[in-house]
Design an enzyme around this catalytic site. Sequence first.
Site, PDB file in Angstrom:
ATOM      1  N   ASN A 226     -17.330 129.231  -2.333  1.00  0.00           N
ATOM      2  CA  ASN A 226     -18.782 129.116  -1.413  1.00  0.00           C
ATOM      3  C   ASN A 226     -18.939 127.812  -1.409  1.00  0.00           C
ATOM      4  OD1 ASN A 226     -19.128 132.209  -2.528  1.00  0.00           O
ATOM      5  ND2 ASN A 226     -19.742 132.124  -4.015  1.00  0.00           N
TER       6      ASN A 226
ATOM      7  N   ARG B 264     -23.404 128.473   2.150  1.00  0.00           N
ATOM      8  CA  ARG B 264     -23.735 127.717   1.197  1.00  0.00           C
ATOM      9  C   ARG B 264     -22.794 126.401   1.126  1.00  0.00           C
ATOM     10  NH1 ARG B 264     -23.190 132.004  -3.572  1.00  0.00           N
ATOM     11  NH2 ARG B 264     -22.575 133.432  -1.403  1.00  0.00           N
TER      12      ARG B 264
ATOM     13  N   GLY C 143     -24.571 143.395   3.323  1.00  0.00           N
ATOM     14  CA  GLY C 143     -23.286 142.787   2.221  1.00  0.00           C
ATOM     15  C   GLY C 143     -21.911 143.954   2.096  1.00  0.00           C
ATOM     16  N   THR C 144     -21.003 142.974   1.628  1.00  0.00           N
ATOM     17  CA  THR C 144     -19.911 143.677   0.889  1.00  0.00           C
ATOM     18  C   THR C 144     -19.006 145.067   1.697  1.00  0.00           C
ATOM     19  OG1 THR C 144     -19.941 143.748  -1.238  1.00  0.00           O
ATOM     20  CG2 THR C 144     -19.305 141.901  -0.548  1.00  0.00           C
TER      21      THR C 144
ATOM     22  N   ALA D  18     -14.371 138.770   5.482  1.00  0.00           N
ATOM     23  CA  ALA D  18     -14.428 137.669   6.475  1.00  0.00           C
ATOM     24  C   ALA D  18     -15.530 137.409   7.312  1.00  0.00           C
ATOM     25  CB  ALA D  18     -13.128 136.569   7.027  1.00  0.00           C
TER      26      ALA D  18
ATOM     27  N   GLU E 154     -23.870 143.511 -10.723  1.00  0.00           N
ATOM     28  CA  GLU E 154     -23.649 141.895 -10.192  1.00  0.00           C
ATOM     29  C   GLU E 154     -25.122 141.062 -10.801  1.00  0.00           C
ATOM     30  OE1 GLU E 154     -22.343 140.530  -7.081  1.00  0.00           O
ATOM     31  OE2 GLU E 154     -20.844 141.717  -7.689  1.00  0.00           O
TER      32      GLU E 154
ATOM     33  N   ARG F 188       4.264 106.809  15.152  1.00  0.00           N
ATOM     34  CA  ARG F 188       3.121 107.471  15.967  1.00  0.00           C
ATOM     35  C   ARG F 188       4.218 108.771  16.240  1.00  0.00           C
ATOM     36  NH1 ARG F 188       0.249 103.726  19.455  1.00  0.00           N
ATOM     37  NH2 ARG F 188      -0.636 105.537  20.761  1.00  0.00           N
TER      38      ARG F 188
ATOM     39  N   GLN G 115     -18.727 142.948  11.551  1.00  0.00           N
ATOM     40  CA  GLN G 115     -20.074 143.000  10.918  1.00  0.00           C
ATOM     41  C   GLN G 115     -21.009 142.360  10.815  1.00  0.00           C
ATOM     42  OE1 GLN G 115     -19.999 142.047   6.785  1.00  0.00           O
ATOM     43  NE2 GLN G 115     -21.584 144.003   6.220  1.00  0.00           N
TER      44      GLN G 115
HETATM   45  C1  UD1 Z   1     -19.305 139.266  -4.908  1.00  0.00           C
HETATM   46  C2  UD1 Z   1     -18.721 140.324  -5.460  1.00  0.00           C
HETATM   47  C3  UD1 Z   1     -19.169 139.457  -6.767  1.00  0.00           C
HETATM   48  C4  UD1 Z   1     -17.706 139.317  -7.809  1.00  0.00           C
HETATM   49  C5  UD1 Z   1     -17.132 137.986  -6.392  1.00  0.00           C
HETATM   50  C6  UD1 Z   1     -15.976 137.916  -7.250  1.00  0.00           C
HETATM   51  C7  UD1 Z   1     -20.074 141.886  -4.450  1.00  0.00           C
HETATM   52  C8  UD1 Z   1     -21.376 142.333  -4.183  1.00  0.00           C
HETATM   53  N1  UD1 Z   1     -19.660 140.731  -4.843  1.00  0.00           N
HETATM   54  O1  UD1 Z   1     -19.947 138.481  -4.989  1.00  0.00           O
HETATM   55  O2  UD1 Z   1     -18.578 140.985  -7.835  1.00  0.00           O
HETATM   56  O3  UD1 Z   1     -17.652 138.510  -8.781  1.00  0.00           O
HETATM   57  O4  UD1 Z   1     -17.709 138.490  -4.865  1.00  0.00           O
HETATM   58  O5  UD1 Z   1     -15.969 136.032  -5.684  1.00  0.00           O
HETATM   59  O6  UD1 Z   1     -19.185 142.591  -3.796  1.00  0.00           O
HETATM   60  N2  UD1 Z   1     -19.180 139.494   2.999  1.00  0.00           N
HETATM   61  C9  UD1 Z   1     -18.975 140.105   4.609  1.00  0.00           C
HETATM   62  N3  UD1 Z   1     -19.378 141.122   4.264  1.00  0.00           N
HETATM   63  C10 UD1 Z   1     -21.033 140.430   4.180  1.00  0.00           C
HETATM   64  C11 UD1 Z   1     -21.022 140.025   2.535  1.00  0.00           C
HETATM   65  C12 UD1 Z   1     -19.943 138.852   2.204  1.00  0.00           C
HETATM   66  O7  UD1 Z   1     -17.412 140.331   5.023  1.00  0.00           O
HETATM   67  O8  UD1 Z   1     -22.448 141.759   4.910  1.00  0.00           O
HETATM   68  C13 UD1 Z   1     -17.812 138.362   2.600  1.00  0.00           C
HETATM   69  C14 UD1 Z   1     -17.226 137.377   2.302  1.00  0.00           C
HETATM   70  O9  UD1 Z   1     -18.048 136.276   3.915  1.00  0.00           O
HETATM   71  C15 UD1 Z   1     -16.974 136.883   1.374  1.00  0.00           C
HETATM   72  C16 UD1 Z   1     -16.568 137.911   0.387  1.00  0.00           C
HETATM   73  O10 UD1 Z   1     -16.743 139.404   1.350  1.00  0.00           O
HETATM   74  O11 UD1 Z   1     -15.423 136.597   2.386  1.00  0.00           O
HETATM   75  C17 UD1 Z   1     -17.414 137.978  -1.118  1.00  0.00           C
HETATM   76  O12 UD1 Z   1     -18.857 138.187  -0.243  1.00  0.00           O
HETATM   77  P1  UD1 Z   1     -19.835 136.629  -1.040  1.00  0.00           P
HETATM   78  O13 UD1 Z   1     -21.643 136.554  -0.464  1.00  0.00           O
HETATM   79  O14 UD1 Z   1     -18.691 135.645  -1.312  1.00  0.00           O
HETATM   80  O15 UD1 Z   1     -20.462 137.311  -2.102  1.00  0.00           O
HETATM   81  P2  UD1 Z   1     -20.000 136.684  -3.961  1.00  0.00           P
HETATM   82  O16 UD1 Z   1     -21.337 136.401  -3.567  1.00  0.00           O
HETATM   83  O17 UD1 Z   1     -18.929 135.606  -4.339  1.00  0.00           O
HETATM   84 CA    CA Z   2     -17.549 134.182  -2.687  1.00  0.00          CA
END
Ligand code: UD1
Ligand code: CA
Length: 456
Positions: free
Chosen positions: A225, A15, A78-79, A9, A152, A330, A73
């Site tokens: 998103n 977005r 990235g994830t 999170a 991706e 109320r 973080q």
């Molecule tokens: C991600 C997946 C994608 C999947 C989709 C499902 C990756 C690279 N991609 O894409 O394969 O189909 O979710 O919904 O994992 N987050 C962090 N730190 C970061 C980046 C993201 O904590 O540096 C968190 C975001 O807050 C979010 C989650 O990870 O809760 C997913 O990130 P998001 O950017 O929404 O990924 P998607 O593009 O949706």
């Molecule tokens: Ca997402």
Amino acid sequence: MKRNVMILAAGKSKRMKSKTGKFLHPVLGKPIIRYVVEMSELLGSEKTVVIVNNESEPVKQALRDKELVYALQDPQLGTGHAVMCGVDQLEGGSTLILLGDAPCIREESLLDLFEAHEKAEADLTVLSVNHSNPFNYGRILREGERVIGIREHRDCTPEELLISEINSGVFLLNTDRLKEYLPKLSNDNAQGEYYITDLLELMSADGLKVRAHLISDETELIGINNRSQLWDVTQVMQRRINQKWLVEGVTMISPDTIFIDADVTLSPDVTIYPGTHLRGKTKVAEDVVLGPNAIVSDCTIGRGSTIENSTVKESTIGDYTNVGPYAYMRPGSVVGDHVKVGDFVELKNVTIGNHTKISHLSYVGDGEVGDNVNIGCGVVFVNYDGQRKHHTKVEDNAFIGCNANLVAPVSVGRGAYVAAGTTVTREVPADALAVGRVRQENKPGWAKGKNKAAKE
Ligand code: UD1
Ligand code: CA
């Protein structure tokens, strides 16, 4: 086996185009992130680590009643990088990675995932679905039964874009394997980020057991998103909640127009008409009729009562009591059984006894009204002197005539009468009649004379 959960999170939710981060946007009264955290509780997570960013103080506030460990973080690379930031908090067993922006996953699906993963003694299992619109999701790459990676959307070849099996973002891993492979991730991709999804390719290439657990309902995977997806998720949740109560014996006329928060409790033979919103921790007993257009927040409603075209907040309503149309109750109103709170009546911070009638156009605030009292049309509890609020007490069986003002602090005794149009400023003893208005005087023929003068 010991279960840990990690919730990602830390994204900046650009977005959403909102002052408020996406994790705090409510879906049927509950912030998105709470759905995910509550899921980790349902699964019996031993330790739940939430990955946050340096603007996440409000998120922590919204979760302050939960037992969680936070990992920062910063910056967001990235994830995969997000997982790296929190993994040191975890030890042994398995780790379930959930996305903080995907609140629709069902408990049963995750329990099945655990079962499949443990039975297969897998190193990594990803939850996947064949999606009718895979656009923007990561695609699952297979070689026969074997899963060899996730690509991706932006990195896909035209052939890979045709794959409909997508990554939910939910992963279950052996925690030690996770720690072993995280350092091997690189950021060599279209976004220059560390993708958690690359773990599959790395582990699969080393011959480890990498699996995909396919579920059938694609609505479980919707990630939020933007606001359009927020609406999608709201519709999914609304349908699930309404369907649950319909099966439990609640009648809904036009369920699509009825919004019931996740923590509301209903009983069999409740009937709900269109345009009704039941919010917070509202509890409704049997045979209650709500709506059309009842807005009820954090209330307890007794058996057989009705609320029509009215707003009721943080109040308690007894049995067989009718509220509305067009009443406003109320916070702090406690109303007994067989009471009438009629049209254009406003109540606030007041206790009303049984069999009392407040049928129309009254303001009854900061007081205590006994049983079997009649409050006539247009009565006002004058509770505010410009600085402070004062209390009014009306005892059992009293009768307050139309258009009376009760100037607080004041009391009307048992069985007393207040004549219509009276402004009460002193205590009215039991069984007395209070009259406080200018005595009427009639001037015979006066109007005739006036009309004649006007014609001349
Ligand atoms: C991600 C997946 C994608 C999947 C989709 C499902 C990756 C690279 N991609 O894409 O394969 O189909 O979710 O919904 O994992 N987050 C962090 N730190 C970061 C980046 C993201 O904590 O540096 C968190 C975001 O807050 C979010 C989650 O990870 O809760 C997913 O990130 P998001 O950017 O929404 O990924 P998607 O593009 O949706
Ligand atoms: Ca997402």
